[in-house]
Design a protein around this motif. Structure first.
Motif, PDB file in Angstrom:
ATOM      1  N   ARG A  52       0.885  -1.167   0.000  1.00 38.26           N
ATOM      2  CA  ARG A  52       0.000   0.000   0.000  1.00 38.26           C
ATOM      3  C   ARG A  52       0.911   1.201   0.000  1.00 38.26           C
ATOM      4  NH1 ARG A  52      -5.303  -1.813   0.667  1.00 38.26           N
ATOM      5  NH2 ARG A  52      -5.202  -3.645   2.000  1.00 38.26           N
ATOM      6  N   GLY A  53       0.845   1.980  -1.062  1.00 33.74           N
ATOM      7  CA  GLY A  53       1.813   3.076  -1.211  1.00 33.74           C
ATOM      8  C   GLY A  53       3.200   2.468  -1.298  1.00 33.74           C
ATOM      9  N   GLU A  54       4.063   2.893  -0.373  1.00 32.09           N
ATOM     10  CA  GLU A  54       5.450   2.408  -0.384  1.00 32.09           C
ATOM     11  C   GLU A  54       5.662   1.318   0.661  1.00 32.09           C
ATOM     12  OE1 GLU A  54       8.498   4.142  -2.009  1.00 32.09           O
ATOM     13  OE2 GLU A  54       6.780   4.324  -3.359  1.00 32.09           O
ATOM     14  N   THR A  55       4.578   0.930   1.346  1.00 37.36           N
ATOM     15  CA  THR A  55       4.743   0.039   2.496  1.00 37.36           C
ATOM     16  C   THR A  55       4.367  -1.396   2.148  1.00 37.36           C
ATOM     17  OG1 THR A  55       4.126   1.897   3.894  1.00 37.36           O
ATOM     18  CG2 THR A  55       4.080  -0.276   4.929  1.00 37.36           C
ATOM     19  N   LEU A  56       5.211  -2.316   2.560  1.00 44.49           N
ATOM     20  CA  LEU A  56       4.935  -3.741   2.325  1.00 44.49           C
ATOM     21  C   LEU A  56       3.955  -4.217   3.388  1.00 44.49           C
ATOM     22  CD1 LEU A  56       8.595  -4.930   1.755  1.00 44.49           C
ATOM     23  CD2 LEU A  56       6.828  -4.656   0.038  1.00 44.49           C
ATOM     24  N   GLU A  57       2.830  -4.764   2.933  1.00 41.30           N
ATOM     25  CA  GLU A  57       1.810  -5.164   3.908  1.00 41.30           C
ATOM     26  C   GLU A  57       1.749  -6.675   4.076  1.00 41.30           C
ATOM     27  OE1 GLU A  57      -1.777  -2.659   3.963  1.00 41.30           O
ATOM     28  OE2 GLU A  57      -2.875  -4.558   4.043  1.00 41.30           O
ATOM     29  N   LYS A  58       1.931  -7.403   2.985  1.00 42.24           N
ATOM     30  CA  LYS A  58       1.905  -8.859   3.097  1.00 42.24           C
ATOM     31  C   LYS A  58       2.589  -9.478   1.879  1.00 42.24           C
ATOM     32  CE  LYS A  58      -2.860  -9.121   1.393  1.00 42.24           C
ATOM     33  NZ  LYS A  58      -4.183  -9.640   1.674  1.00 42.24           N
ATOM     34  N   SER A  59       2.752 -10.782   1.924  1.00 47.61           N
ATOM     35  CA  SER A  59       3.270 -11.477   0.744  1.00 47.61           C
ATOM     36  C   SER A  59       2.502 -12.775   0.597  1.00 47.61           C
ATOM     37  CB  SER A  59       4.766 -11.752   0.890  1.00 47.61           C
ATOM     38  OG  SER A  59       4.998 -12.624   1.965  1.00 47.61           O
ATOM     39  N   TRP A  60       2.478 -13.302  -0.609  1.00 42.76           N
ATOM     40  CA  TRP A  60       1.810 -14.583  -0.796  1.00 42.76           C
ATOM     41  C   TRP A  60       2.543 -15.403  -1.855  1.00 42.76           C
ATOM     42  CZ3 TRP A  60      -0.529  -9.894  -2.004  1.00 42.76           C
ATOM     43  CH2 TRP A  60      -0.737  -9.627  -3.354  1.00 42.76           C
ATOM     44  N   ALA A  61       2.326 -16.693  -1.772  1.00 40.20           N
ATOM     45  CA  ALA A  61       3.000 -17.603  -2.699  1.00 40.20           C
ATOM     46  C   ALA A  61       2.228 -17.693  -4.013  1.00 40.20           C
ATOM     47  CB  ALA A  61       3.086 -18.983  -2.072  1.00 40.20           C
ATOM     48  N   VAL A  62       2.952 -17.802  -5.098  1.00 33.15           N
ATOM     49  CA  VAL A  62       2.328 -18.107  -6.402  1.00 33.15           C
ATOM     50  C   VAL A  62       2.250 -19.634  -6.418  1.00 33.15           C
ATOM     51  CG1 VAL A  62       2.440 -17.707  -8.893  1.00 33.15           C
ATOM     52  CG2 VAL A  62       3.456 -16.057  -7.325  1.00 33.15           C
ATOM     53  N   ASP A  63       1.304 -20.154  -5.640  1.00 27.26           N
ATOM     54  CA  ASP A  63       1.362 -21.577  -5.288  1.00 27.26           C
ATOM     55  C   ASP A  63       0.911 -22.518  -6.404  1.00 27.26           C
ATOM     56  OD1 ASP A  63      -1.136 -20.469  -4.744  1.00 27.26           O
ATOM     57  OD2 ASP A  63      -1.345 -21.361  -2.766  1.00 27.26           O
ATOM     58  N   ALA A  64       0.334 -21.979  -7.470  1.00 32.11           N
ATOM     59  CA  ALA A  64      -0.046 -22.866  -8.582  1.00 32.11           C
ATOM     60  C   ALA A  64       0.898 -22.690  -9.772  1.00 32.11           C
ATOM     61  CB  ALA A  64      -1.485 -22.604  -9.008  1.00 32.11           C
ATOM     62  N   ARG A  65       2.095 -22.125  -9.521  1.00 35.07           N
ATOM     63  CA  ARG A  65       3.015 -21.927 -10.654  1.00 35.07           C
ATOM     64  C   ARG A  65       3.833 -23.197 -10.915  1.00 35.07           C
ATOM     65  NH1 ARG A  65       8.619 -20.785  -9.447  1.00 35.07           N
ATOM     66  NH2 ARG A  65       8.836 -19.940 -11.530  1.00 35.07           N
ATOM     67  N   GLY A  66       4.486 -23.210 -12.038  1.00 33.79           N
ATOM     68  CA  GLY A  66       5.416 -24.301 -12.334  1.00 33.79           C
ATOM     69  C   GLY A  66       4.730 -25.433 -13.073  1.00 33.79           C
ATOM     70  N   ARG A  67       5.532 -26.336 -13.542  1.00 35.37           N
ATOM     71  CA  ARG A  67       5.025 -27.509 -14.257  1.00 35.37           C
ATOM     72  C   ARG A  67       5.091 -28.702 -13.322  1.00 35.37           C
ATOM     73  NH1 ARG A  67       2.201 -26.634 -18.396  1.00 35.37           N
ATOM     74  NH2 ARG A  67       2.992 -25.047 -19.768  1.00 35.37           N
ATOM     75  N   ALA A  68       3.961 -29.174 -12.865  1.00 38.28           N
ATOM     76  CA  ALA A  68       3.975 -30.346 -11.999  1.00 38.28           C
ATOM     77  C   ALA A  68       4.274 -31.574 -12.849  1.00 38.28           C
ATOM     78  CB  ALA A  68       2.623 -30.507 -11.328  1.00 38.28           C
ATOM     79  N   GLN A  69       5.023 -32.474 -12.326  1.00 40.61           N
ATOM     80  CA  GLN A  69       5.330 -33.704 -13.055  1.00 40.61           C
ATOM     81  C   GLN A  69       4.245 -34.747 -12.806  1.00 40.61           C
ATOM     82  OE1 GLN A  69       7.904 -34.243 -15.302  1.00 40.61           O
ATOM     83  NE2 GLN A  69       7.822 -32.013 -15.056  1.00 40.61           N
TER      84      GLN A  69
END
Ligand SMILES: Cc1ncc(COP(=O)(O)O)c(C=O)c1O
Length: 377
Positions: free
Chosen positions: A355-372
Motif C-alpha cells: 500500500r503506497g510504499e509500504t509492504l503489507e503482506k506477501s503470498w506464494a504463487v502456489d499454482a506456478r510451475g510444471r507439476a510432473q
C-alpha cells in the motif's frame, strides 16, 4: 508466507532485494470489486481464469466477492485451486497422462472440462468411468480466434450427442474464447458483431437439435465490460483483469492506475547516454511484445509511462530515456508495468502486496510451475 526474518511487515520498498514482484493492494481490491459488480449488474456468472495470479490467496478473494467458481488451464492448477473452491472448469482439452491428475481431484470438486474432439471425449469418458466421477463437459466452439474449438456447428452437435452417450460425462454447455479481440475497446464493434452472429448461429443450431446449452461460457479481459453485448453468454472467464497490465491499459480496457502489478527494479547503470539499465531483464519481465496496441518495448514505468523497457538481456533491462528529460541515478528504484502480466507472474515464487510504499503482506504463487505426472525411481 512470512517475510524473511530481516524483513518485517511495514517495511518499505527500499528493503526489498530487486527484482521483486509487487501488487498494489488498493488497486487489486478495486479490480476484483469492479468485475464482481459488473457480473452482478448483468446477471453473468463470473468464473475468473486463475492463470494470471496462480495464487490461492487471490482466488479466495475473487470467490469471496461472488465468483461462481474458477477456471484453470492445467490439472496441476486445478489441484492447487481445489484447496479454495469446489467448482472448477478446466478450459483446456485434457489428453494423455494429464487425465490421471484430473481424476485425482478431491471428489467434492464439481469438475467441468472444455474440449473439442471425439478423442478427448473418449479419453475423458474412460478416465471418468474408471474413477467413478461425474464430469461436466463444455463443447468448445471457434468463434473467431482459430485456436481451439469446432468450426462447424453440425460437428458441435455430434460432439454434444457423443458426450450425452458417455456417462458419467454430462453435457453442461458450450465454451468459446474471444482471444482474437484485442483492439481498443472503442474499436471492437465489428468483431463483437461477428462474434454475436457466430455464437447466435451456433445456439440456433443447437436449439434446433434440442440441445440448448445450459451454460454458455466466454469472456476475456479486453472485452470484459462488453461481455453482456454478446447475446447468449451466461458465464465469463476474464483472468488478466485482476492485475491488469500495459496491454490492457493501452487498449483502454482499464485505466493506467488500474495496473496493480509491477516489477520493482533498481537502476544499476547509467553510463550509456540516453538510457538507464535496471536489474530486471527477460527473467524478471518476460519477453512479451506489445499486442493490440502500437507500442514499443516490453513494459513501461508506472509513474513515467513514456519510459519503456526498450531492450533486455536475461538480467538487464534497458530503459529508453530518449523521450524524457528524467535522468535516474544508480540506486534509484523504478516500477515496471509489464506488457502482459500473466507470463511475468509465472516467473515469481512470491508476490509482495504493497500500500503506497509500504509492504503489507506477501503470498506464494502456489499454482506456478510444471507439476510432473510421475517421479522416476
Ligand atoms: C480459455 C481462456 N479463457 C479465459 C482466458 C482469460 O482471458 P484474459 O487473459 O483476456 O482475461 C484465457 C486466457 O488466455 C483463456 O485461454
Amino acid at each position: 508466507m512470512p517475510f524473511s526474518p530481516t524483513l518485517g511487515r511495514g517495511a518499505t520498498l527500499a528493503a526489498l532485494e530487486t527484482p521483486a514482484a509487487l501488487v498494489d493492494l488498493d488497486r487489486l481490491d478495486r479490480n476484483i470489486t469492479r468485475m464482481a459488480t459488473y457480473a452482478n449488474a448483468h446477471s453473468l456468472a463470473l468464473r475468473p481464469h486463475i492463470k494470471t495470479h496462480k495464487a490461492t490467496t487471490i482466488a479466495a478473494a475473487q470467490l469471496a466477492h461472488g465468483a461462481a467458481g474458477l477456471t484453470c488451464a492445467t490439472p496441476a492448477e486445478a489441484a492447487v485451486m481445489s484447496g479454495v473452491t469446489n467448482d472448477i472448469l478446466l478450459a483446456y482439452p485434457p489428453v494423455g497422462p494429464k487425465l490421471a491428475r484430473l481424476m485425482a481431484l478431491p471428489p467434492s470438486v464439481r469438475l467441468t472440462v472444455a474440449l473439442d474432439s471425439e478423442r478427448a471425449i473418449e479419453g475423458l469418458a474412460a478416465a471418468a468411468r474408471a474413477a467413478g466421477r461425474a464430469v461436466r463437459v463444455y463443447v468448445e466452439l471457434d468463434v473467431g480466434m482459430h485456436r481451439v474449438g469446432v468450426t462447424a456447428w453440425d460437428e458441435a452437435i455430434r460432439l454434444v450427442e457423443l458426450v450425452r452417450q458417455r456417462p458419467p460425462l454430462e453435457y453442461a454447455g458450450i465454451a468459446f474464447y474471444p482471444g482474437h479481440i484485442r483492439d481498443a475497446v472503442g474499436s471492437q464493434d465489428a468483431k463483437l458483431a461477428a462474434l454475436r452472429e457466430a455464437l447466435g448461429s451456433a445456439l440456433t443450431a443447437l436449439d434446433r437439435a434440442g440441445l440448448r446449452p445450459p451454460v454458455v461460457s466466454g469472456g476475456s479481459t479486453p472485452t470484459m465490460m462488453r461481455t453482456h453485448e454478446v447475446t447468449g453468454v451466461t458465464e465469463f472467464r476474464p483472468g488478466t483483469y485482476v492485475y491488469n497490465d500495459r496491454g490492457t491499459a493501452e487498449i483502454g480496457a482499464c485505466a493506467w492506475d488500474d495496473c496493480a502489478f509491477t516489477v520493482l527494479a533498481t537502476v544499476v547503470s547509467t553510463s550509456v547516454p540516453n538510457q538507464a539499465v535496471i536489474d530486471a531483464g527477460a527473467k524478471a519481465l518476460g519477453r512479451e511484445p506489445a499486442r493490440g496496441f502500437d507500442g514499443e518495448g516490453f513494459g513501461a514505468l508506472l509513474d513515467r509511462r513514456d519510459v519503456v523497457v526498450k531492450g533486455m538481456s536475461e538480467e538487464h533491462g534497458i530503459l529508453d530515456l530518449s523521450k524524457t528529460t528524467w535522468r535516474p541515478s544508480v540506486g534509484d528504484l523504478v516500477r515496471v508495468v509489464p506488457n502482459h502480466v500473466c507470463i511475468v507472474v509465472h516467473l515469481n515464487d512470491v508476490i509482495y502486496g504493497v500500500r503506497g510504499e509500504t509492504l503489507e503482506k506477501s503470498w506464494a504463487v502456489d499454482a506456478r510451475g510444471r507439476a510432473q505426472a510421475a517421479v522416476l525411481a
